[in-house]
Design a protein around this motif. Sequence first.
Motif, PDB file in Angstrom:
ATOM      1  N   LEU A 239       1.556  -1.218  -0.408  1.00 17.02           N
ATOM      2  CA  LEU A 239      -0.475   0.218  -0.005  1.00 17.02           C
ATOM      3  C   LEU A 239       0.773   1.319  -0.111  1.00 17.02           C
ATOM      4  N   GLU A 240       2.071   0.902   0.543  1.00 17.00           N
ATOM      5  CA  GLU A 240       3.044   2.197   1.138  1.00 17.00           C
ATOM      6  C   GLU A 240       3.502   2.938  -1.005  1.00 17.00           C
ATOM      7  N   ILE A 241       3.838   1.249  -1.115  1.00 11.38           N
ATOM      8  CA  ILE A 241       4.710   1.125  -2.243  1.00 11.38           C
ATOM      9  C   ILE A 241       3.589   1.876  -3.673  1.00 11.38           C
ATOM     10  N   PHE A 242       2.744   1.724  -3.375  1.00  7.08           N
ATOM     11  CA  PHE A 242       1.383   2.419  -4.563  1.00  7.08           C
ATOM     12  C   PHE A 242       1.418   3.813  -3.689  1.00  7.08           C
ATOM     13  N   ARG A 243       1.303   4.349  -2.830  1.00  5.05           N
ATOM     14  CA  ARG A 243       1.080   5.790  -2.733  1.00  5.05           C
ATOM     15  C   ARG A 243       1.739   6.447  -2.753  1.00  5.05           C
ATOM     16  N   GLN A 244       3.196   5.869  -2.451  1.00  4.90           N
ATOM     17  CA  GLN A 244       4.720   6.869  -2.672  1.00  4.90           C
ATOM     18  C   GLN A 244       4.897   6.438  -4.631  1.00  4.90           C
ATOM     19  N   SER A 245       4.062   5.803  -5.328  1.00 10.09           N
ATOM     20  CA  SER A 245       4.263   5.898  -6.619  1.00 10.09           C
ATOM     21  C   SER A 245       3.173   6.931  -7.308  1.00 10.09           C
ATOM     22  N   GLY A 246       2.547   7.425  -6.806  1.00 14.06           N
ATOM     23  CA  GLY A 246       1.115   8.749  -7.158  1.00 14.06           C
ATOM     24  C   GLY A 246      -0.222   8.026  -7.004  1.00 14.06           C
ATOM     25  N   ALA A 247      -0.502   6.330  -6.747  1.00 14.29           N
ATOM     26  CA  ALA A 247      -1.929   6.272  -6.231  1.00 14.29           C
ATOM     27  C   ALA A 247      -2.952   7.022  -5.372  1.00 14.29           C
ATOM     28  N   ALA A 248      -4.136   7.230  -5.133  1.00 17.44           N
ATOM     29  CA  ALA A 248      -4.452   7.485  -4.571  1.00 17.44           C
ATOM     30  C   ALA A 248      -5.028   6.884  -2.961  1.00 17.44           C
ATOM     31  N   PRO A 249      -5.373   6.623  -2.229  1.00 16.77           N
ATOM     32  CA  PRO A 249      -5.298   5.570  -1.194  1.00 16.77           C
ATOM     33  C   PRO A 249      -6.675   4.859  -1.624  1.00 16.77           C
ATOM     34  N   ALA A 250      -7.889   5.679  -2.484  1.00 20.04           N
ATOM     35  CA  ALA A 250      -8.676   4.697  -2.241  1.00 20.04           C
ATOM     36  C   ALA A 250      -8.188   3.715  -3.573  1.00 20.04           C
ATOM     37  N   ALA A 367      15.043   5.284   1.590  1.00 26.72           N
ATOM     38  CA  ALA A 367      14.935   6.126   0.438  1.00 26.72           C
ATOM     39  C   ALA A 367      13.712   5.918  -0.562  1.00 26.72           C
ATOM     40  N   GLY A 368      12.779   5.172  -0.477  1.00 27.91           N
ATOM     41  CA  GLY A 368      11.172   5.110  -0.855  1.00 27.91           C
ATOM     42  C   GLY A 368      11.258   4.273  -2.040  1.00 27.91           C
ATOM     43  N   PRO A 369      10.127   3.980  -2.716  1.00 23.04           N
ATOM     44  CA  PRO A 369       9.475   2.914  -3.066  1.00 23.04           C
ATOM     45  C   PRO A 369      11.310   2.094  -4.352  1.00 23.04           C
ATOM     46  N   GLY A 370      11.908   3.232  -4.804  1.00 19.20           N
ATOM     47  CA  GLY A 370      13.072   2.101  -6.037  1.00 19.20           C
ATOM     48  C   GLY A 370      13.764   1.547  -5.697  1.00 19.20           C
ATOM     49  N   PRO A 371      14.367   1.694  -4.402  1.00 16.83           N
ATOM     50  CA  PRO A 371      15.481   0.811  -4.112  1.00 16.83           C
ATOM     51  C   PRO A 371      15.166   0.295  -3.658  1.00 16.83           C
ATOM     52  N   ALA A 372      13.696   0.323  -3.171  1.00 14.54           N
ATOM     53  CA  ALA A 372      12.833  -1.284  -2.182  1.00 14.54           C
ATOM     54  C   ALA A 372      12.963  -2.104  -3.222  1.00 14.54           C
TER      55      ALA A 372
END
Length: 407
Positions: A239-250, A367-372
């Motif tokens: 969920l956090e990866i999606f949010r940090q990639s620009g997805a709305a919470p829903a 570090a954000g979703p990229g390194p993960a």
Amino acid sequence: MPNSFRFRSAQTVFLLAITQVIGWGTTFDMLGVMGRIVAPDLGMANEVAFAGLTIMMLVSAIVGPATGRWLGRYGAARVLSAASLTFALGLCLLAAANGVILYAAAWIVIGIGGALGLSAPAYTAVVEREGMNGKRVIAALMLFTGLSSAIFWPILSLLNEAVGWRLTFLICAGLQFFICLPLHLFALPKPIAAHVVGGAADIAPVPLSKAAGRKAFLLIAAATTLTTFVTFGISPSLLEIFRQSGAAPALALQLGSARGVLGISARFLDMLLGRRGNPILSAAMGIGLMLISFLMMLLASPSTPLLVTFVVLYGFGSGVMAVARALLPLAVFSPREFGLQSARLSLPQNLANAIAPVVFTAILDRAGPGPALFAAAVLAALSLILVLMLMTLVRGARASQPSPAAS
């Protein structure tokens, strides 16, 4: 397949599905509902309460190899019965907890129960009753146990609202003692594959020397541990990866829910394939799909179609790999060895389960979703190489076996 064998298989799946759903639902899945309720009452931070799962996984990892020996000596039904008793004791300790010490002690006991009763011992019970034909039964069992949180989270929530968390834990202990224990002791069909000297239980599907057998085990252990680390690390952070990639919470929530459905669909496909399925090929396919999903997220610009494609590939790939991970020992070793080898594999896998969420959460937060996702891709690529090495080893062993015509 004769009707009697179909009935035995259905009986085995039905009974073990009940006990495994209860087993997972009242232990590993339980903190998803109860953790933030218990923590303030015991004066603990939420992360301390959820550390119970880490304790459970670590203890299960340590006890896992001994479980393999007990499965060979006493049979799966007795080991599963001991698990039911141990779970009941641990849940009673949780109900009586008044601070962090008794709380941690309860999770130590539950961790012992996890080694004795979750996944590998249940799959061993299937193999004891089905032999090499147990692939479809194990896949069917995994299909049901994948629903444990969906079944138990509403139940636990309603119980907590009605009677409070302490009585909820006592009710969970009662489910272990009054339902799971009798089913394990008295209701499972008798084994047909175990303790048959010189019979089918002693025949491995691949003619490996001792040295090759050790190499095959190490390849399986390394490959499955890496994929366990990836899936148990990435899935809680999706969920956090999606949010940090620009997805709305829903949208993030919808994508996360879809991932679970796709994982269950992959297990259903494996169940349909049954004995025709090849766990090694399935493992390569599952890891390959996960690797492609990670690379897509790394190389393409974030967008809704990209996130949907990622969820489809990752969800289906991780679901296929979940079944393959359970079946890989049966693709290489004999039914008699299955319980021992599966329990030995649980040591590194459970350690990965315990560590991965912390590692990936730290990478994501710092570090954000990229390194993960890059770390996940590297580990998946290594795992795929190991599975391909296992495939080459197995093919070489089969090619070196004399054909019936030559003999």
